[in-house]
Write a protein that holds these residues in place. Sequence first.
Motif, PDB file in Angstrom:
ATOM      1  N   THR A 103       0.861  -1.168   0.164  1.00 28.69           N
ATOM      2  CA  THR A 103      -0.175  -0.056  -0.114  1.00 28.69           C
ATOM      3  C   THR A 103       0.842   1.346  -0.007  1.00 28.69           C
ATOM      4  OG1 THR A 103      -1.660  -1.245   1.391  1.00 28.69           O
ATOM      5  CG2 THR A 103      -1.735   1.133   1.320  1.00 28.69           C
ATOM      6  N   LEU A 104       0.776   2.188  -0.819  1.00 30.94           N
ATOM      7  CA  LEU A 104       1.226   3.406  -0.745  1.00 30.94           C
ATOM      8  C   LEU A 104       0.681   4.359   0.043  1.00 30.94           C
ATOM      9  CD1 LEU A 104       1.693   4.008  -4.541  1.00 30.94           C
ATOM     10  CD2 LEU A 104       3.468   2.983  -2.880  1.00 30.94           C
ATOM     11  N   ILE A 105       1.523   5.189   0.948  1.00 26.96           N
ATOM     12  CA  ILE A 105       1.114   5.909   1.821  1.00 26.96           C
ATOM     13  C   ILE A 105       1.344   7.527   1.462  1.00 26.96           C
ATOM     14  CG2 ILE A 105       1.170   6.834   4.343  1.00 26.96           C
ATOM     15  CD1 ILE A 105      -0.317   4.194   3.791  1.00 26.96           C
ATOM     16  N   ASN A 106       0.290   8.270   1.243  1.00 26.55           N
ATOM     17  CA  ASN A 106       0.684   9.719   1.051  1.00 26.55           C
ATOM     18  C   ASN A 106      -0.356  10.733   1.847  1.00 26.55           C
ATOM     19  OD1 ASN A 106       1.277  12.024  -0.496  1.00 26.55           O
ATOM     20  ND2 ASN A 106       0.641  11.490  -2.236  1.00 26.55           N
ATOM     21  N   ASN A 107       0.447  11.052   2.816  1.00 30.16           N
ATOM     22  CA  ASN A 107      -0.310  12.192   3.524  1.00 30.16           C
ATOM     23  C   ASN A 107       0.369  13.430   4.042  1.00 30.16           C
ATOM     24  OD1 ASN A 107       1.081  11.328   5.911  1.00 30.16           O
ATOM     25  ND2 ASN A 107      -0.257   9.360   6.093  1.00 30.16           N
ATOM     26  N   ASN A 108      -0.024  14.122   4.808  1.00 28.80           N
ATOM     27  CA  ASN A 108       0.542  15.302   5.465  1.00 28.80           C
ATOM     28  C   ASN A 108       1.852  15.187   6.125  1.00 28.80           C
ATOM     29  OD1 ASN A 108      -0.509  14.427   7.600  1.00 28.80           O
ATOM     30  ND2 ASN A 108      -1.843  16.451   8.057  1.00 28.80           N
TER      31      ASN A 108
END
Length: 297
Positions: A103-108
């Motif tokens: 899973t790719l994680i992309n958050n602040n």
Amino acid sequence: MIYTYALFKSNIFETATIARHVVFDNISEAILVLDQENKIIDMNNIAEKIFNIKSKLAIGQDVCTEFKEYQEIIKYIYEEKETSFNCEIKIKNKLYYFKGKLTLINNNRGKGKVIVLSDNTEQVLMIKKLEYYGITDVLTGVYNRKYFYKIAKEKIEACSDKKHMSLLMMDIDKFKIINDTYGHPTGDIVLKKVMNICKELLGKKYYIGRYGGEEFLILLDNANSEKALEIGETIRRRIENLEILHDNKCIKITSSFGIFTSVRERDLENMIKFADKALYEAKSLGRNRVSIKMGNS
């Protein structure tokens, strides 16, 4: 795996520190957390245990270096996309089967990846075991009749008209007397030892199937009459020299062989019929011999 995915997507670990200890380390799947440069940010207890890697030493290290032995996992990390996969890897000489999800994680807080590995070894081995029993004669370890017919027909149909195809039918001579004299358990031992000889001599190049009782079929792919006779004679001699001990007595056995070889015949039933005729001829001539019938070339 769905639960783990939800935990990371919702950033629950950022708002509930206790989850790190109560949930993350007690999830039954192995979990690796990476940053955008593929350095290990975290790994749970299950991952440590399976891969025998201490998280304290691994954190901050490049995952491709720390897990260089496990290219079946690393290759999915390089793809840089979310994916589900199955992989087979060896850890300390033990084979594991995993269901994986990247899973790719992309958050602040930044970018990264989460790899979740669910140990599927028990289920895969059970399936393999069922598949084995579905195609194998359990007593002798060669193909059962149904599967031998299937694979033999495929090989025969795929063989070009210019190649020889031979079928060998073998029979253990006077096997009923062995069963009646020494008992069926001893008869089973005889069958096993005879097939062990065949498997040892033929390897995986040729295909062996149990036709019924003490009769077996061997498909000799791309073997002409000379080669088929050589193989038949080699097996016959080895069986003739076999010694089986029973109650301090040595049991000696012999075997008979019928071979059919052709470059044109491509019907398995016909090949079996002609090989059976050759086997009958070998028996009628006194047993412990190899007879051959040639198809039209």
